[in-house]
Structure formats: structure tokens, C-alpha cells
Design an enzyme around this catalytic site. Structure first.
Site, PDB file in Angstrom:
ATOM      1  N   HIS A  90       0.010   2.872   8.766  1.00  0.00           N
ATOM      2  CA  HIS A  90      -0.880   2.225   7.880  1.00  0.00           C
ATOM      3  C   HIS A  90      -0.889   0.475   8.151  1.00  0.00           C
ATOM      4  CE1 HIS A  90      -2.723   5.461   5.652  1.00  0.00           C
ATOM      5  NE2 HIS A  90      -1.406   5.968   5.283  1.00  0.00           N
ATOM      6  N   ASP A 115       5.369   5.120   6.230  1.00  0.00           N
ATOM      7  CA  ASP A 115       4.676   6.648   6.075  1.00  0.00           C
ATOM      8  C   ASP A 115       3.626   6.823   6.954  1.00  0.00           C
ATOM      9  OD1 ASP A 115       3.498   4.392   4.572  1.00  0.00           O
ATOM     10  OD2 ASP A 115       2.343   5.998   3.528  1.00  0.00           O
ATOM     11  N   GLU A 116       3.365   7.912   7.098  1.00  0.00           N
ATOM     12  CA  GLU A 116       2.077   8.574   7.780  1.00  0.00           C
ATOM     13  C   GLU A 116       1.664   7.567   9.241  1.00  0.00           C
ATOM     14  OE1 GLU A 116      -0.804   8.328   4.644  1.00  0.00           O
ATOM     15  OE2 GLU A 116      -0.191  10.188   3.968  1.00  0.00           O
ATOM     16  N   VAL A 117       2.744   7.517   9.934  1.00  0.00           N
ATOM     17  CA  VAL A 117       2.633   7.049  11.351  1.00  0.00           C
ATOM     18  C   VAL A 117       1.999   8.018  12.322  1.00  0.00           C
ATOM     19  CG1 VAL A 117       3.934   5.994  13.301  1.00  0.00           C
ATOM     20  CG2 VAL A 117       4.924   6.073  10.810  1.00  0.00           C
TER      21      VAL A 117
END
Length: 490
Positions: A95, A151-153
Site C-alpha cells: 500500500h 499489509d496486503e503486499v
């Protein structure tokens, strides 16, 4: 349902500033309200609203000015005066859209078409992240805790350098992730030994006990487990927390949601949905073993799903939800008495913003209440059958189809009736939009009002405007102008 109140630990309100950043005066009022509602900390995700300097100046927002250094300090001063700890959140791996979107930094992406994920192999990327952290820490004197995101790599391991690295025996994507995060966390600890470091947990979830124990993160970070589902699976969540604890990651956080997690384009917050999420978290807190040292819970309020997506609900629409969620945590239930305490505090008749009516004529603690009312009214009109189904109405489908329009073969009497109906709806919308815009720009930058209108109003209004324009063009062809005084007025 009654549970034990939320155990010892912070109750942080998440401020997501990557969209609709409040004007500073309004933000100060919100912080005061958060404290009154029972929060004791802020998790501040500045993104492009932080006044980055030097070579990082490019990261500052351009649609509206970033907060000044003085304003960032004032946020902390107001929070401190109310007993709220401020914890900055700076993304350092996934992100990172607000960073990697810039042409000068495109070379630091893991993949050219993935704006959010940093390439973990480039030294310049680590230096960039550390400089971002340095500037943020420097502007937060007395800081105790820092959140480094992670997060959310997305698509990690898909870049060419990562593929080469993964080709070596024993190398995995999990190790690639852990290598970067531990490197950043260690650098933070070396620079600021006193800081506690929080990170999002989602990439850790699938890792084995042994992998977590050997991750290099033990003693460095406090994972924050996020789940915003109103039907959160309590057993699975407890099991995950226990797994972290057994791997010596025993200092843990929870993250719930009070807004911004229903859908990417939701305008109006559902309080019950978010209260249900917190009731589930209370079940989790009551079920974990004593070895888990729960540091607190962050009530997230996402303003966008990511830097490039549309705006979620604005903060005023979510304040009844936030109040209800905080009080649910404090009392261990969402009883009629708890609901009454929320409605009395905010001066409204219902905890659901769509159904609320004022119970006090004057000022109330509900900062932004008028804007919430106007957006609810406007959203209801935008979603009404009269507007949404206008093109599918009997008269349009019967007398003003594309076939009629292409051939200018229309019945003037009926098409003028269609135009009159469309004009009335457009006038009503215009009045409500203007009232909402006037109120919104008091609390938010002009660019936020413009974005909200272009995203939520313009697509709905466009078909009505097209029909109006097409009817005018057709009538000019079929009605003699000197015999049409009513047409001349249109």
C-alpha cells in the site's frame, strides 16, 4: 448479549487521511469527540497529508495542501490535552501507492503495473522508507509507538529480481517478506530503541509456528490482527492469536472497523454492521489464554480502500457508529441503555445515521451532524426509483428511445412532459447538492467536495441531462419555433 468489557489496553481511533482530510479546526473537534466517546488513542495514517520535506516533498498531496508542520503538532497537542496517545502509521512495504505512483519513484516498484508494493531488493527503497519514518518520528516528539503497516503486499515475488532471488534453494516468498520487514523493524529499533513497533498481521497468518519463531520479528514487532467482518469467526481468530503467542509474538493488537469496510463505494454507514464486528471481538477477547498480552484495539475508519479508489463514508456519517462501537467495547454489550447513552450524547434519535432525527435543536457534540443529514437526504434521492429508473420509465421507453432520437421522430407533447419531469428532478438535485457542498467545504477541502460530487452525483445526473438535451434538439426539429412559446422558455 453481554460479555466482559474490552480488557486492559488502548482503544485507538484510526484516522485515515488518504482521502477527505478534515480541515484542521474540524479535526480538532473530532479528536475532542473521540475522547468524550471513550477512545484513548489515535492511529493516524497521514499518507500524502504529512508535510514531507526535502527530496520527499513530492509525496505531499496536490489536490489540496498537506497539513503544515504546525498543524501536525497541533493534532498532537489537542490529543495530549484529552489524554489520547498518537500513533503514526507509515506504510513501508505494501500500500505504498501514494509514494510509488510518482514517476521519479516508479523504479522502486516490485512490478511496473503494481503501484502498491515496494521492491525489497533495492537499497534505495529501504533508504526511502527510513527517511519517511525519520521525518514522521521527528515531528512526533515524545513518540512511544509506531505502526509500519506491511499489509496486503500484493504480487510480492513476481518481480524479476525477486524471481532470481527465489530461484536459490530454500528461498521463499515468506522469507522475502520477513527479510524486508525485519530489516525495517531493526533499523527503527537501532534509530529509536524506545519505540514499540506495530505491524499488520495478514501476511503472517499463513506462516507456520516454526517460520514465525525464526522470523526475526520476535521481540521486534507487535502484530495487529485485523478483521472487520460482522460475522468474524471467533474460533479461527482465537486460534491465530494463540499461534502468534506460541511463536513468542505474545504482544498483540486487534483491529476492528467502524466505517469504510462495507464496500469500496459505500456512502452511508450501517451502525449495526460495525457493532456486530465489535461484539465478535469481545468474544475473542474473552476466549484467549492469559499468555496473550493484548495491547489494545484499533477501531479502523477507512476513507479509501487504497490511495487510488473512491471515497468511502465521510467521518460525520460514521460518528454514530464509532460512538456505538466504543460504548459496546466499554460496556461489553450493545443494550438499549448503551444505545440511549449514544443517542443522548450525540443529540439524535437513532444510532443508525439513515434513521436519525435531531433531539436537540442547538449545538451538540455531534461535530458534522448537518453534513451527515444532508448526505443522507441526497443519497436517498440519488438512489430513488424516480431517478435511477428514469430512462426505463414508460414514457421514455415508449416515446423517446434511441430509435426516436436518431430519427428526430418524436411526439412533442409527451417528450415535453418527459423533459419537464427530468428538469424537476435536476432542479431538486441541484438544490440539495449545493446545500451539501456548502456544508462540506466548511469541514473538508474544496477538492473533497468536488470529488464526492463527481463520483456520486455526476454519474446519476448525466442520463437526465442527456435526455433533456436530446429532447431540446428533437423539439427544435419538429416544432415550429414561432408556434412554441413554451419551448422558447425551455
Amino acid at each position: 448479549m453481554t460479555f466482559s468489557p474490552w480488557p486492559k489496553g488502548k482503544k485507538l481511533v484510526h484516522l485515515d487521511l488518504k482521502g477527505a482530510p478534515p480541515r484542521i479546526e474540524y479535526l480538532h473537534k473530532l479528536i475532542e469527540l473521540f475522547s468524550h466517546l471513550g477512545a484513548d488513542g489515535l492511529l493516524v495514517e497521514y499518507e500524502d497529508m504529512f508535510p514531507y520535506g526535502g527530496e520527499l516533498n513530492v509525496l505531499q498531496a496536490t489536490a489540496h495542501p498537506a497539513y503544515s508542520r504546525e498543524e501536525v503538532l497541533s493534532i498532537q497537542d489537542v490529543a495530549k490535552s484529552r489524554g489520547l496517545e498518537v500513533i503514526p502509521l507509515v506504510q513501508t512495504f505494501g500500500h505504498m501507492e501514494f509514494v510509488l505512483k510518482h514517476r521519479s519513484l516508479q523504479g522502486l516498484r516490485e512490478l511496473a503495473h503494481c503501484l502498491g508494493t515496494l521492491n525489497p531488493h533495492k537499497e534505495e527503497g529501504v533508504k526511502l522508507v527510513m527517511e519517511m519514518l525519520r521525518q514522521v518520528v521527528q515531528l512526533h516528539p515524545g513518540l512511544h509507538t509506531l505502526h509500519i503497516g506491511a499489509d496486503e503486499v500484493y504480487l510480492l515475488g513476481e518481480g524479476e529480481e525477486s524471481k532470481l532471488w527465489l530461484a536459490s534453494p530454500g528461498h521463499t516468498v515468506e522469507q522475502l517478506f520477513l527479510g524486508h520487514v525485519s530489516r525495517v523493524a531493526k533499523a527503527v529499533k537501532e534509530a529509536w530503541p524506545h519505540l514499540n513497533i506495530i505491524m499488520w498481521d495478514d501476511i503472517l497468518r499463513g506462516m507456520s509456528h516454526d517460520t514465525l519463531k525464526a522470523s526475526g520479528l520476535v521481540g521486534l514487532v507487535q502484530p495487529m490482527l485485523w478483521d472487520y467482518n460482522p460475522a468474524l469467526n471467533v474460533d479461527e481468530t482465537v486460534s491465530l492469536l494463540e499461534k502468534y503467542c506460541s511463536a513468542d509474538l505474545s504482544e498483540l493488537w486487534a483491529a476492528s472497523s467502524f466505517k469504510g469496510s462495507t464496500s469500496v463505494y459505500t456512502n452511508v454507514t450501517s451502525t449495526q454492521r460495525h457493532v456486530d464486528n465489535h461484539l465478535q471481538w469481545l468474544k475473542v477477547a474473552a476466549s484467549i489464554s492469559p499468555g496473550i498480552k493484548l495491547q489494545g484495539i484499533a477501531l479502523t475508519g477507512w476513507q479509501r480502500y487504497d490511495h487510488m479508489s473512491v471515497l468511502c463514508e465521510l467521518m460525520p456519517l460514521a460518528l454514530p457508529s464509532l460512538a456505538a462501537c466504543l460504548q459496546t467495547l466499554i460496556h461489553g454489550q450493545f443494550s438499549p441503555e448503551v444505545q440511549s447513552s449514544v443517542t443522548e450524547c450525540l443529540g439524535i434519535s437513532s444510532v443508525e445515521v439513515e434513521a436519525m432525527e435531531r433531539t436537540s435543536a442547538g449545538e451538540s457534540l455531534f461535530a458534522g451532524r448537518r453534513l451527515a443529514e444532508l448526505i443522507v437526504e441526497l443519497t436517498s434521492l440519488l438512489n430513488s426509483d424516480d431517478i435511477r429508473n428514469f430512462e426505463n420509465g414508460m414514457y421514455v421507453r415508449g416515446w423517446f428511445t434511441p430509435y426516436h432520437q436518431q430519427r428526430k421522430m418524436v411526439n412533442p407533447l409527451i417528450t415535453m412532459q418527459i423533459q419537464n419531469a427530468a428538469t424537476q428532478l435536476l432542479t431538486m438535485l441541484e438544490q440539495k447538492v449545493e446545500a451539501m457542498r456548502e456544508e462540506m467545504v466548511r469541514l473538508y477541502p474544496d477538492s473533497t467536495a468536488q470529488e464526492w460530487i463527481e463520483q456520486h452525483v455526476s454519474p446519476v445526473v448525466a442520463p437526465l441531462q442527456r435526455i433533456n438535451e436530446s429532447i431540446t434538439a428533437c423539439l427544435l426539429e419538429v416544432v415550429p419555433q414561432n408556434d412554441s412559446p413554451s419551448l422558447a422558455q425551455q
